[in-house]
Design a protein around this motif. Structure first.
Motif, PDB file in Angstrom:
ATOM      1  N   ASP A 106       0.815  -1.209   0.000  1.00  0.00           N
ATOM      2  CA  ASP A 106       0.000   0.000   0.000  1.00  0.00           C
ATOM      3  C   ASP A 106       0.854   1.267   0.000  1.00  0.00           C
ATOM      4  OD1 ASP A 106      -2.515   1.193  -0.208  1.00  0.00           O
ATOM      5  OD2 ASP A 106      -2.702   1.491   1.959  1.00  0.00           O
ATOM      6  N   LEU A 107       1.871   1.262  -0.859  1.00  0.00           N
ATOM      7  CA  LEU A 107       2.693   2.450  -1.088  1.00  0.00           C
ATOM      8  C   LEU A 107       2.314   3.061  -2.429  1.00  0.00           C
ATOM      9  CD1 LEU A 107       6.251   1.216  -0.050  1.00  0.00           C
ATOM     10  CD2 LEU A 107       4.786   2.799   1.215  1.00  0.00           C
ATOM     11  N   PRO A 108       2.343   4.385  -2.567  1.00  0.00           N
ATOM     12  CA  PRO A 108       2.016   5.007  -3.853  1.00  0.00           C
ATOM     13  C   PRO A 108       2.759   4.327  -4.996  1.00  0.00           C
ATOM     14  CG  PRO A 108       2.297   6.689  -2.180  1.00  0.00           C
ATOM     15  CD  PRO A 108       2.685   5.399  -1.531  1.00  0.00           C
ATOM     16  N   THR A 109       2.014   3.923  -6.036  1.00  0.00           N
ATOM     17  CA  THR A 109       2.585   3.107  -7.108  1.00  0.00           C
ATOM     18  C   THR A 109       1.980   3.489  -8.446  1.00  0.00           C
ATOM     19  OG1 THR A 109       2.894   1.222  -5.604  1.00  0.00           O
ATOM     20  CG2 THR A 109       2.898   0.743  -7.973  1.00  0.00           C
ATOM     21  N   ILE A 110       2.814   3.492  -9.476  1.00  0.00           N
ATOM     22  CA  ILE A 110       2.357   3.574 -10.859  1.00  0.00           C
ATOM     23  C   ILE A 110       2.957   2.390 -11.605  1.00  0.00           C
ATOM     24  CG2 ILE A 110       2.447   4.858 -13.038  1.00  0.00           C
ATOM     25  CD1 ILE A 110       2.534   7.422 -11.442  1.00  0.00           C
ATOM     26  N   VAL A 111       2.114   1.678 -12.352  1.00  0.00           N
ATOM     27  CA  VAL A 111       2.575   0.585 -13.204  1.00  0.00           C
ATOM     28  C   VAL A 111       2.744   1.133 -14.621  1.00  0.00           C
ATOM     29  CG1 VAL A 111       2.087  -1.718 -14.106  1.00  0.00           C
ATOM     30  CG2 VAL A 111       1.334  -1.096 -11.796  1.00  0.00           C
ATOM     31  N   VAL A 112       3.902   0.893 -15.192  1.00  0.00           N
ATOM     32  CA  VAL A 112       4.194   1.350 -16.554  1.00  0.00           C
ATOM     33  C   VAL A 112       4.245   0.142 -17.478  1.00  0.00           C
ATOM     34  CG1 VAL A 112       5.839   2.528 -18.049  1.00  0.00           C
ATOM     35  CG2 VAL A 112       5.484   3.344 -15.712  1.00  0.00           C
ATOM     36  N   GLY A 113       3.298   0.057 -18.403  1.00  0.00           N
ATOM     37  CA  GLY A 113       3.347  -0.991 -19.415  1.00  0.00           C
ATOM     38  C   GLY A 113       4.434  -0.672 -20.424  1.00  0.00           C
ATOM     39  N   CYS A 114       5.431  -1.536 -20.543  1.00  0.00           N
ATOM     40  CA  CYS A 114       6.620  -1.215 -21.336  1.00  0.00           C
ATOM     41  C   CYS A 114       6.559  -1.725 -22.771  1.00  0.00           C
ATOM     42  CB  CYS A 114       7.863  -1.731 -20.627  1.00  0.00           C
ATOM     43  SG  CYS A 114       8.190  -0.843 -19.079  1.00  0.00           S
ATOM     44  N   GLY A 115       5.372  -2.057 -23.231  1.00  0.00           N
ATOM     45  CA  GLY A 115       5.182  -2.217 -24.655  1.00  0.00           C
ATOM     46  C   GLY A 115       5.207  -3.624 -25.200  1.00  0.00           C
ATOM     47  N   TYR A 116       4.586  -3.743 -26.387  1.00  0.00           N
ATOM     48  CA  TYR A 116       4.538  -5.027 -27.098  1.00  0.00           C
ATOM     49  C   TYR A 116       5.579  -5.026 -28.217  1.00  0.00           C
ATOM     50  CZ  TYR A 116       1.683  -2.197 -30.300  1.00  0.00           C
ATOM     51  OH  TYR A 116       1.226  -1.216 -31.142  1.00  0.00           O
ATOM     52  N   GLN A 117       5.955  -6.229 -28.620  1.00  0.00           N
ATOM     53  CA  GLN A 117       6.989  -6.399 -29.629  1.00  0.00           C
ATOM     54  C   GLN A 117       6.407  -6.231 -31.033  1.00  0.00           C
ATOM     55  OE1 GLN A 117       6.838 -11.274 -29.701  1.00  0.00           O
ATOM     56  NE2 GLN A 117       7.995 -10.251 -28.078  1.00  0.00           N
ATOM     57  N   ALA A 118       7.225  -5.716 -31.927  1.00  0.00           N
ATOM     58  CA  ALA A 118       6.834  -5.636 -33.329  1.00  0.00           C
ATOM     59  C   ALA A 118       6.825  -7.030 -33.946  1.00  0.00           C
ATOM     60  CB  ALA A 118       7.804  -4.733 -34.092  1.00  0.00           C
ATOM     61  N   CYS A 119       5.877  -7.277 -34.835  1.00  0.00           N
ATOM     62  CA  CYS A 119       5.766  -8.577 -35.496  1.00  0.00           C
ATOM     63  C   CYS A 119       6.680  -8.638 -36.711  1.00  0.00           C
ATOM     64  CB  CYS A 119       4.335  -8.828 -35.939  1.00  0.00           C
ATOM     65  SG  CYS A 119       3.175  -8.942 -34.584  1.00  0.00           S
ATOM     66  N   GLY A 120       7.049  -9.849 -37.076  1.00  0.00           N
ATOM     67  CA  GLY A 120       7.868 -10.049 -38.253  1.00  0.00           C
ATOM     68  C   GLY A 120       7.061 -10.615 -39.403  1.00  0.00           C
ATOM     69  N   THR A 121       7.759 -11.112 -40.394  1.00  0.00           N
ATOM     70  CA  THR A 121       7.128 -11.760 -41.536  1.00  0.00           C
ATOM     71  C   THR A 121       7.878 -13.042 -41.845  1.00  0.00           C
ATOM     72  OG1 THR A 121       8.508 -10.539 -43.116  1.00  0.00           O
ATOM     73  CG2 THR A 121       6.362  -9.576 -42.555  1.00  0.00           C
ATOM     74  N   PHE A 122       7.168 -13.990 -42.438  1.00  0.00           N
ATOM     75  CA  PHE A 122       7.779 -15.250 -42.863  1.00  0.00           C
ATOM     76  C   PHE A 122       6.955 -15.800 -44.022  1.00  0.00           C
ATOM     77  CE2 PHE A 122       8.181 -19.931 -42.631  1.00  0.00           C
ATOM     78  CZ  PHE A 122       9.548 -20.032 -42.863  1.00  0.00           C
ATOM     79  N   GLY A 123       7.630 -16.186 -45.063  1.00  0.00           N
ATOM     80  CA  GLY A 123       6.930 -16.719 -46.223  1.00  0.00           C
ATOM     81  C   GLY A 123       6.037 -15.703 -46.898  1.00  0.00           C
ATOM     82  N   GLY A 124       6.398 -14.423 -46.776  1.00  0.00           N
ATOM     83  CA  GLY A 124       5.626 -13.384 -47.439  1.00  0.00           C
ATOM     84  C   GLY A 124       4.359 -12.975 -46.734  1.00  0.00           C
ATOM     85  N   ARG A 125       4.189 -13.396 -45.477  1.00  0.00           N
ATOM     86  CA  ARG A 125       2.990 -13.006 -44.729  1.00  0.00           C
ATOM     87  C   ARG A 125       3.375 -12.654 -43.302  1.00  0.00           C
ATOM     88  NH1 ARG A 125       2.969 -18.632 -45.007  1.00  0.00           N
ATOM     89  NH2 ARG A 125       2.733 -19.693 -42.990  1.00  0.00           N
ATOM     90  N   PRO A 126       2.529 -11.874 -42.618  1.00  0.00           N
ATOM     91  CA  PRO A 126       2.844 -11.536 -41.217  1.00  0.00           C
ATOM     92  C   PRO A 126       2.980 -12.791 -40.371  1.00  0.00           C
ATOM     93  CG  PRO A 126       1.059 -10.163 -42.049  1.00  0.00           C
ATOM     94  CD  PRO A 126       1.284 -11.227 -43.082  1.00  0.00           C
ATOM     95  N   CYS A 127       3.902 -12.745 -39.425  1.00  0.00           N
ATOM     96  CA  CYS A 127       4.151 -13.896 -38.550  1.00  0.00           C
ATOM     97  C   CYS A 127       4.473 -13.371 -37.162  1.00  0.00           C
ATOM     98  CB  CYS A 127       5.301 -14.733 -39.083  1.00  0.00           C
ATOM     99  SG  CYS A 127       5.735 -16.165 -38.071  1.00  0.00           S
ATOM    100  N   ASP A 128       3.689 -13.777 -36.176  1.00  0.00           N
ATOM    101  CA  ASP A 128       3.979 -13.370 -34.806  1.00  0.00           C
ATOM    102  C   ASP A 128       4.053 -14.604 -33.922  1.00  0.00           C
ATOM    103  OD1 ASP A 128       1.343 -14.143 -34.273  1.00  0.00           O
ATOM    104  OD2 ASP A 128       0.572 -12.099 -34.332  1.00  0.00           O
ATOM    105  N   ILE A 129       4.205 -14.368 -32.628  1.00  0.00           N
ATOM    106  CA  ILE A 129       4.454 -15.478 -31.717  1.00  0.00           C
ATOM    107  C   ILE A 129       3.265 -16.425 -31.628  1.00  0.00           C
ATOM    108  CG2 ILE A 129       3.648 -14.534 -29.503  1.00  0.00           C
ATOM    109  CD1 ILE A 129       7.070 -16.188 -30.258  1.00  0.00           C
ATOM    110  N   GLU A 130       2.050 -15.920 -31.921  1.00  0.00           N
ATOM    111  CA  GLU A 130       0.873 -16.787 -31.979  1.00  0.00           C
ATOM    112  C   GLU A 130       1.071 -17.882 -33.022  1.00  0.00           C
ATOM    113  OE1 GLU A 130      -3.580 -16.623 -33.917  1.00  0.00           O
ATOM    114  OE2 GLU A 130      -2.353 -14.826 -33.778  1.00  0.00           O
ATOM    115  N   ASP A 131       1.621 -17.502 -34.173  1.00  0.00           N
ATOM    116  CA  ASP A 131       1.841 -18.480 -35.231  1.00  0.00           C
ATOM    117  C   ASP A 131       2.860 -19.532 -34.817  1.00  0.00           C
ATOM    118  OD1 ASP A 131       0.138 -17.121 -37.225  1.00  0.00           O
ATOM    119  OD2 ASP A 131       1.649 -15.551 -37.105  1.00  0.00           O
TER     120      ASP A 131
END
Length: 533
Positions: A106-131
């Motif tokens: 219970d101390l004053p706190t701010i959470v900073v979301g430090c961002g998502y990663q940019a997706c790449g491509t593979f085989g001529g189509r978008p490819c991310d970690i889900e794939d």
């Protein structure tokens, strides 16, 4: 000595790309804190990554590391008697672990979301970690070759940050904003983008003011704030892991709030306003550009407690002024949603007396049902071997047990067999019931996860045998074992082998509470029948 002393909570690690940019952020935060008249002290915590730390301990180091983060923060911040915290949230266990510490101390706190990663491509189509997740399951069943899987994995991630898509990390970053614990308009954000750097510096200056104003987390983490967060999670089809994590934060705040009950009560009231990959067609980049969390909250404002305070010291309603989404096709208004049926569904029944969770697809017209004979496995490895041997046939219900918080211990990942089913072309033809956790990114078919009580804690999963009939009725939100009580009374429950006799996972197994209590580490009292470990 008179200046506010701020902990900069950093989970930097060279093991995983999700954390690889945090050291630069910590330096920028420290400069902003100094400019505002404070003194920043960087502290470190464990930095768990599902991709890296699931290799050992049967995957038990993943969820259990969330609580290690909380304890790391307590030891450093409470021990040094610092005045406030700015936490750098990245991979999906950091945000809940940091929120839990904020609620505990219970101390004053701010959470900073430090961002998502940019997706790449593979085989001529978008490819991310889900794939890559799905590709691993397809490779396990021989549907794709090793070269293709390797190529996907080498190209899917084009920069630092958390998994792209509406996985657990981005879901929890949005939840932080809805709770008022992250600055309005700061989530989600592309890692290392100009917007992220601007938000980082603003948070560094604001945390010093927050300490001087003595605005503490438990003032923000009210019942109304949790309802706002649950509403936001339902509206974006968030990760099902958000349920147990938000419950854990409520437990650490000693609030008495039943987050599971909130999800059940609000599920049918909240329209689905965003469909971000893998839940729908839009990318996380499109979601951010359309307005992100603030855009969703603006569209939901009539369903929210807009009087709830935020880390700015202003109310949520005040902060939402002027935050109308830039693209109403990506973040839709309530009268024109992607759907009105919830995609995060809590189920109960004779096989899940406390609860179980199902993630439904956005585009399913009606909740599916499934009834079939059980095929029981006591580990993901056994299940994968059974799938390779052809043991699972259409109509079966795979039971994966021993993966709960106690059974692993630390809660094992049940997603690999689910992905392997998809690779075998059995999605929708074979159902899954498990006390393990599932990927926040990808869930396929009829899968009931996080069944509680877990098998290792005496839950009904411990009594299931091959051939038992299991009924999954998602219209009525039930999962039942169709075996007479008198037959069950004659069975000897399955019990897990205990691998962790020493070390962290042993401590976790002896002290973890059930999932419906957030799986937090609170030793049971002697009255509850547990001796002092």
């Amino acid at each position: 000595m008179a200046k506010p002393k701020i902990a900069i909570v950093n989970s930097s690690s060279q093991l995983a790309t999700c954390y690889s940019h945090l050291d630069d952020i910590a330096r920028a935060v420290k400069e902003a804190i100094a400019e505002a008249g404070g003194v920043g002290f960087e502290i470190r915590t464990v930095a768990p990554s599902d991709f890296i730390h699931s290799a050992g301990g049967r995957g038990g180091y993943i969820l259990s590391a969330r609580d290690l983060i909380t304890h790391d923060i307590e030891a450093a911040v409470e021990g040094a008697q610092l005045d406030g915290m700015l936490t750098l949230a990245s991979c999906d266990k950091t945000a809940p672990g940091q929120l839990m510490a904020a609620a505990r101390l219970d101390l004053p706190t701010i959470v900073v979301g430090c961002g998502y990663q940019a997706c790449g491509t593979f085989g001529g189509r978008p490819c991310d970690i889900e794939d890559v997740f799905l590709g691993a399951g397809h490779y396990a069943q021989g549907r794709i070759g090793l070269d293709e899987l390797t190529g996907m994995s080498e190209n899917a991630v084009a920069g630092p940050g958390v998994c792209a898509g509406m996985g657990t990390a981005n879901s929890l970053h949005i939840a932080c904003e809805a709770l008022g614990m992250a600055l309005p308009g700061s989530t989600p954000v592309l890692a290392n983008s100009p917007r992220m750097w601007a938000d980082v510096r603003t948070a560094g200056r604001r945390i010093v003011e927050l300490v001087r104003e003595d605005l503490r987390p438990r003032t923000l983490l009210t019942r109304e704030a949790f309802e706002n967060a649950v509403t936001a999670m339902l509206a974006v089809s968030a990760s099902i892991n958000s349920v147990k994590h938000l419950q854990a934060v409520a437990e650490e705040a000693q609030s008495g709030i039943d987050v599971y009950g909130m999800y059940e009560r609000l599920a049918d009231r909240v329209p689905l306003l965003a469909a971000v990959r893998p839940n729908g067609p839009h990318s996380i980049e499109e979601f951010e550009a359309a307005g992100g969390a603030s855009g969703v909250l603006w569209q939901l404002r009539e369903l929210l407690h807009t009087e709830a305070l935020t880390a700015t010291g202003r109310t949520l309603g005040e902060e939402l002024a002027g935050r109308q989404p830039a693209d109403p096709e990506v973040i839709r208004p309530g009268e024109r949603p992607f759907g009105r049926r919830p995609t995060i569904v809590l189920v109960r029944g004779s096989l899940a007396p406390a609860t179980g969770i199902v993630k439904l697809a956005v585009d399913e017209e009606r909740p599916p049902s499934f009834t079939g004979p059980a095929k029981v496995y006591d580990s993901p490895q056994d299940a994968l071997a059974g799938l390779r041997a052809g043991d699972a046939q259409p109509g079966h219900v795979l039971v994966l047990r021993g993966l709960g918080p106690k059974g692993t211990p630390g809660m094992g990942m049940a997603s690999r067999p689910v992905f392997a089913l998809d690779g075998a072309g059995l999605t929708g033809k074979v159902a899954v019931v498990t006390d393990g956790q599932l990927s926040g990114l990808v869930n396929k078919g009829v899968v009931v996860g996080e069944v509680s009580p877990e098998a290792a804690d005496g839950g009904p999963l411990a009594l299931v045998r091959d051939g038992d009939t299991i009924s999954i009725d998602l219209t009525n939100r039930r999962v039942d074992l169709l075996v007479p009580d008198e037959e069950l009374a004659t069975r000897i429950p399955w019990t897990p082998s205990v691998d962790a006799e020493r070390g962290w996972l042993s401590v976790y197994r002896r002290t973890v509470r059930p999932l419906q209590e957030g799986a937090v580490l609170t030793p049971r009292t002697l009255e509850e029948g547990t001796t002092n470990a």
